[in-house]
Each structure stands twice: as structure tokens, then as C-alpha cells.
Design an enzyme around this catalytic site. Structure first.
Site, PDB file in Angstrom:
ATOM      1  N   GLU A 144     -11.264  -5.311   1.045  1.00 26.64           N
ATOM      2  CA  GLU A 144     -10.461  -6.163   0.168  1.00 26.64           C
ATOM      3  C   GLU A 144     -11.287  -7.347  -0.342  1.00 26.64           C
ATOM      4  OE1 GLU A 144      -9.544  -4.319   2.478  1.00 26.64           O
ATOM      5  OE2 GLU A 144      -7.395  -3.975   2.596  1.00 26.64           O
ATOM      6  N   ASP A 171     -11.912  -2.388  10.723  1.00 24.16           N
ATOM      7  CA  ASP A 171     -10.807  -3.275  10.326  1.00 24.16           C
ATOM      8  C   ASP A 171     -10.560  -4.345  11.396  1.00 24.16           C
ATOM      9  OD1 ASP A 171     -10.487  -1.780   8.058  1.00 24.16           O
ATOM     10  OD2 ASP A 171      -8.522  -0.963   8.564  1.00 24.16           O
ATOM     11  N   ASP A 204       0.810  -1.223   0.000  1.00 26.99           N
ATOM     12  CA  ASP A 204       0.000   0.000   0.000  1.00 26.99           C
ATOM     13  C   ASP A 204       0.845   1.275   0.000  1.00 26.99           C
ATOM     14  OD1 ASP A 204      -2.214  -1.604  -0.025  1.00 26.99           O
ATOM     15  OD2 ASP A 204      -3.206  -0.643   1.680  1.00 26.99           O
ATOM     16  N   LYS A 254       0.145  -6.569   1.669  1.00 32.42           N
ATOM     17  CA  LYS A 254      -0.580  -5.295   1.495  1.00 32.42           C
ATOM     18  C   LYS A 254      -0.215  -4.297   2.588  1.00 32.42           C
ATOM     19  CE  LYS A 254      -5.172  -3.452   0.489  1.00 32.42           C
ATOM     20  NZ  LYS A 254      -5.347  -2.324   1.383  1.00 32.42           N
ATOM     21  N   HIS A 262      -5.392  -9.457   3.350  1.00 29.82           N
ATOM     22  CA  HIS A 262      -4.367  -9.531   4.397  1.00 29.82           C
ATOM     23  C   HIS A 262      -4.957  -9.756   5.779  1.00 29.82           C
ATOM     24  CE1 HIS A 262      -4.757  -4.911   5.073  1.00 29.82           C
ATOM     25  NE2 HIS A 262      -5.766  -5.324   4.354  1.00 29.82           N
ATOM     26  N   ARG A 263      -6.093  -9.090   6.070  1.00 27.54           N
ATOM     27  CA  ARG A 263      -6.645  -9.210   7.440  1.00 27.54           C
ATOM     28  C   ARG A 263      -7.238 -10.591   7.691  1.00 27.54           C
ATOM     29  NH1 ARG A 263      -5.012  -4.810   9.269  1.00 27.54           N
ATOM     30  NH2 ARG A 263      -5.229  -2.874   8.095  1.00 27.54           N
ATOM     31  N   ASN A 291      -4.582  -2.629  -4.718  1.00 30.02           N
ATOM     32  CA  ASN A 291      -5.857  -2.646  -3.992  1.00 30.02           C
ATOM     33  C   ASN A 291      -5.751  -1.741  -2.769  1.00 30.02           C
ATOM     34  OD1 ASN A 291      -8.432  -3.215  -3.240  1.00 30.02           O
ATOM     35  ND2 ASN A 291      -8.040  -5.323  -2.594  1.00 30.02           N
TER      36      ASN A 291
END
Ligand SMILES: O=C(O)C1=C[C@@H](OP(=O)(O)O)[C@@H](O)[C@H](O)C1
Ligand SMILES: C=C(OP(=O)(O)O)C(=O)O
Length: 444
Positions: free
Chosen positions: A349, A321, A56, A420, A394-395, A102
Site C-alpha cells: 500500500e 504483512d 477490499d 481497506k 491500513h497496516r 488498492n
């Protein structure tokens, strides 16, 4: 871009020992991607210390370079030097393409940023970015006489801009899909031709991120006048400086969650009550589930309860998040975990409500999906040997790796997607596990 974890599946090491560690996570994505455009617009040289180096922030840095700003990086030292040049480099009459992967912050902040200049710009990302909304920002910019369009008519990137500066004026903007529209326009606003007023209509999701924007603009020398959801920005200039970036509070949540479910203790170094990041308040959610929190000048420490977590009913509108983190540890709680008011995370995402529900089902957990959240039942024995699908999110990868610490044979598909925001996540997790196992054997 590479994370160093190129295998398609990662086997999570089991760790039944309490997670005990002191962790310094990489720099905040949100702070890095705000400091970059402000430093570029400033007159003078800004040194960013503790910056994030991940997909990012790399997309943002690459975009600034393509636009003509000089940005020097030293990954080892985690430093970025930005040679501020105001809006002078933004002069691309033959057209310039920017690719932002993204990265929501890059797409939204750069759309407003390039509008300050002259010339033609096209901002595009990966397929998922082409499904993430940006229409409210385009409407607001059009209200300030920017010629800006969604190329495919979808309300999402690719974005086409024929820039000739942002005029001043008052615009209304919806804040229901993303706060990044408001932050993007705020960050650019001091360099508009005259004062800009933004009136946010209805509820504002992720409001702490707008507070972060205002606080950082102040640190860079620009005061925004705020009355409720009305923001007034006069013309001004950002001040170049030496700037220390906080560690990423969202990235820290995975280690805190690991301490919470294992009755361990994790100290996050470099974060405190004074942090600019709303996600530091995730520790309060964990405290309400039975954890103990201690704050120092430069650290936050969380200890998980030996008797296990209690359930919780929680509104995560301000810190959405954190939903995958909480969902991934929820089955270990003694009571139900109900997460509310996060409909917007269906546009991240991946559709994160659907993804969490699907992966918890895969682990044998009973879950109910709601339009704006989910409810997770406690689960005595999660299914072993499951491969978690991560949807290039990623999360999802980081959150469900924490579940895997206590469920034999859990695998994480496409672990490289953590690049990311957190390329070194799995190696850091492994050293935390090894440290915890050592401490646990030496205590016995
Ligand atoms: O402004 C920011 O830095 C961010 C705002 C939030 O997005 P939304 O405002 O779209 O919820 C958050 O989810 C994202 O990771 C970072
Ligand atoms: C939603 C996220 O990122 P972004 O919107 O910046 O792409 C995230 O990091 O969880």
C-alpha cells in the site's frame, strides 16, 4: 467507502493497564477474496459465513456484480450468497470497466478470472495500485494465449484484456514480487480450456498464501498437483457449498501485539493451529520474544511477559504483512529487533520499510534501514504527542495505534484508511482498552 472514523486524526487513548481481552476480529480478507471467485465459478449457490465487509472485499463483490454474477450480501449477519454461474456471465463484447481501489488480491485475481471469458475488460485502481506490479502475471497469461496489456506500459494497472478464454499449457512465472500472481492463475486454472502447469521461477514470496489457495481449492473440490514450485491444474469445477470464513489473522496481530507489550493476555477467538492463514504463525515470533502461547480448538491466546519483550532477529519473508506490527512494538523490547528479507513490502500500500523507518524516527527511535528490512533499537522514552503519518496504509494505522497505547498523546493521521481490511478497528480497539482498564481497576 467509509469506516465510520471520518476524522482526519485519531487520538489514541493511553492504556498503561495490561491489555486483557477476548477478541473476535472480522473475516479474513484473503479467504473472502478467494472464496468469492471460486463461488462465482461454481455451479450452484454458495453461502459464505463470517465474510469480511471492507473496501477490499466490496471491490471484489462489486466487480462480480458488474460482470453479471448475482451476489447478495447481509452485512449485519456477515453473510454473502453467491449464485455461481461458471464462466457464462463473462461475455462483455462491448467492454467493461472494473475498479478495484488498492486491493492487490482483486487486481491480480480478477485479471486471471476475466481472461476465462470473452470480450473486453479494463481493470484499474487508485494511483497507488497503478504503481503496484502485475507484469509477471500478464506474461504468464500471454503464455496461455490471453491478449492482455498494461495500458500505460508500466507493468502495473490499468490492465486491458481482450478475453477469449485461457488455453492450457505450461508457463513460467516469477514469484519474487508477489505470490498473488500465482494464486490468481491457480484460482482461474480449472476453467482453462485444457490443463495448466505453472512453474514458479526462483524464490516465492508469501508462500503460505499459495498454500492457502491450494487448500481452499481443495475445499471447493479441485485438487492441484504440486511438486515443489510446479503446480499442475486439470480442468475441473468448483463445488458450491456453505463455507465458514476464518477471522483475519493479520487483523488479529494488532491485539496480540498489544498484549505482548503490556504483559497482558489476549485470546483470539475463531483461529487455531489448523488455520489456513500463515499469519497465525506471528504468535511464534512473539513467543520467541518471550510471550506465552496457548492453543485451543477454536482460539489462540497470547500472554505478554511481565518483564518485557526480548529483541529478535527474524526473517519475515513468509509473513511480510506482519512487519508494521512488529516494527511498531519493537522499541519496547529490551534488545534490538532486526527484520530481514522483506524487500517486496516496498511495493505494498506504501513502501512499508521506508514508512516504518520514518515513523519510528518521528517517535525518537534509532532505526537503520536496509534494502530488505530494518533494525530497530530499544527506546526508553518514545517522543510524546507525535502524529503518525499513515500513507493511506491500513497496516501503518493499526500497528502504530498499538505503539500509541503506551506513548502519551500519539495521534494517527487518516484513521479511515483501516477501511481497506478492518473498518471497525478503532472502535474494537477502544472496547478492548475499556475492558482492560475495568479489569485492571477491579484487580487493584
Ligand atoms: O494472497 C493474498 O491474499 C495475499 C498475499 C500477500 O501478498 P504478496 O504475495 O503480494 O506478498 C499479502 O501481503 C496480502 O495481504 C494478501
Ligand atoms: C498488502 C496487502 O494487501 P493487498 O496486497 O491485498 O492489497 C495488505 O493487506 O497488507
Amino acid at each position: 467507502m467509509s469506516s465510520g472514523f471520518e476524522t482526519t486524526v485519531y487520538e489514541v487513548p493511553m492504556c498503561l493497564a495490561p491489555i486483557v481481552a477476548s477478541v473476535r476480529v472480522p473475516g479474513s480478507k484473503s479467504i473472502t477474496n478467494r472464496a468469492l471467485p471460486m463461488a462465482a465459478l461454481a455451479n450452484g449457490t454458495t453461502r459464505l459465513r463470517g465474510a469480511l465487509f471492507s473496501d477490499d472485499s466490496r471491490y471484489f463483490i462489486q466487480s462480480l456484480r458488474r460482470l453479471g454474477y448475482q451476489v447478495d450480501t447481509d452485512e449485519e449477519a456477515k453473510e454473502v450468497v453467491v449464485y455461481g454461474a461458471g464462466i457464462n456471465p463473462l461475455h462483455h463484447t462491448h467492454g467493461l470497466d472494473l475498479f478495484i481501489g488498492n486491493s492487490g488480491t482483486s487486481a491480480r485475481f480478477l485479471s486471471a478470472f476475466v481472461s476465462l471469458g470473452e470480450g473486453r475488460y479494463r481493470i484499474d485502481g487508485v494511483q497507488r495500485m497503478r504503481e503496484r506490479p502485475i507484469a509477471a502475471l500478464l506474461t504468464a497469461l500471454r503464455g496461455l494465449h490471453v491478449r492482455i496489456d498494461d495500458e500505460l506500459g508500466t507493468g502495473c494497472p490499468p490492465i486491458l484484456i481482450e478475453a477469449n478464454g485461457i488455453t492450457g499449457g505450461t508457463v513460467e512465472m516469477s514469484g519474487k514480487d508477489s505470490s498473488q500472481f500465482v494464486s490468481g492463475l491457480l484460482l482461474a486454472a480449472p476453467y482453462a480450456k485444457t490443463a495448466v502447469s505453472i512453474v514458479v521461477q526462483g524464490e516465492l514470496v508469501s508462500a503460505p498464501y499459495v498454500e492457502m489457495t491450494l487448500a481452499m481449492m481443495r475445499q471447493f473440490g479441485v485438487e492441484v498437483n504440486q511438486v515443489g514450485h510446479v503446480f499442475h491444474v486439470s480442468p475441473g469445477n468448483y463445488i458450491a457449498q456453505d463455507y465458514a470464513i476464518e477471522p483475519d489473522a493479520s487483523g488479529a496481530s494488532y491485539f496480540l501485539a498489544a498484549a505482548a507489550i503490556s504483559g497482558g493476555t489476549v485470546k483470539i477467538v475463531g483461529l487455531s493451529k489448523q488455520s489456513l492463514q500463515g499469519d497465525t504463525h506471528f504468535v511464534q515470533v512473539l513467543a520467541n520474544m518471550g510471550c506465552r502461547i496457548d492453543y485451543g480448538q477454536d482460539w489462540i491466546e497470547l500472554s505478554g511477559p511481565k518483564e518485557g519483550l526480548t529483541g529478535i532477529d527474524v526473517d519475515l519473508f513468509d509473513m511480510s504483512d506482519m512487519v508494521p506490527t512488529l516494527a511498531a512494538i519493537a522499541p519496547f523490547a529490551h534488545g534490538k529487533v532486526r527484520i530481514r528479507n522483506v524487500a517486496n513490502i516496498r511495493m505494498k500500500e506504501t513502501d512499508r520499510i521506508r514508512a516504518c523507518v520514518t515513523e519510528l524516527h518521528r517517535l525518537g527511535v534509532t532505526v537503520v534501514e536496509f534494502d530488505d528490512g530494518l533494525e530497530i533499537e530499544p527506546c526508553e522514552r518514545l517522543r510524546e504527542g507525535v502524529t503518525i503519518h499513515t500513507y493511506d496504509d491500513h497496516r501503518m494505522a493499526m500497528a502504530f495505534a498499538i505503539t500509541g497505547l503506551r506513548v502519551p498523546g500519539t495521534r494517527i493521521e487518516n484513521p479511515g484508511c483501516t477501511a481497506k481490511t478492518y473498518p471497525e478497528f478503532f472502535s474494537q480497539l477502544e472496547s478492548v482498552i475499556n475492558q482492560s482498564k475495568k479489569i485492571s481497576t477491579s484487580v487493584k
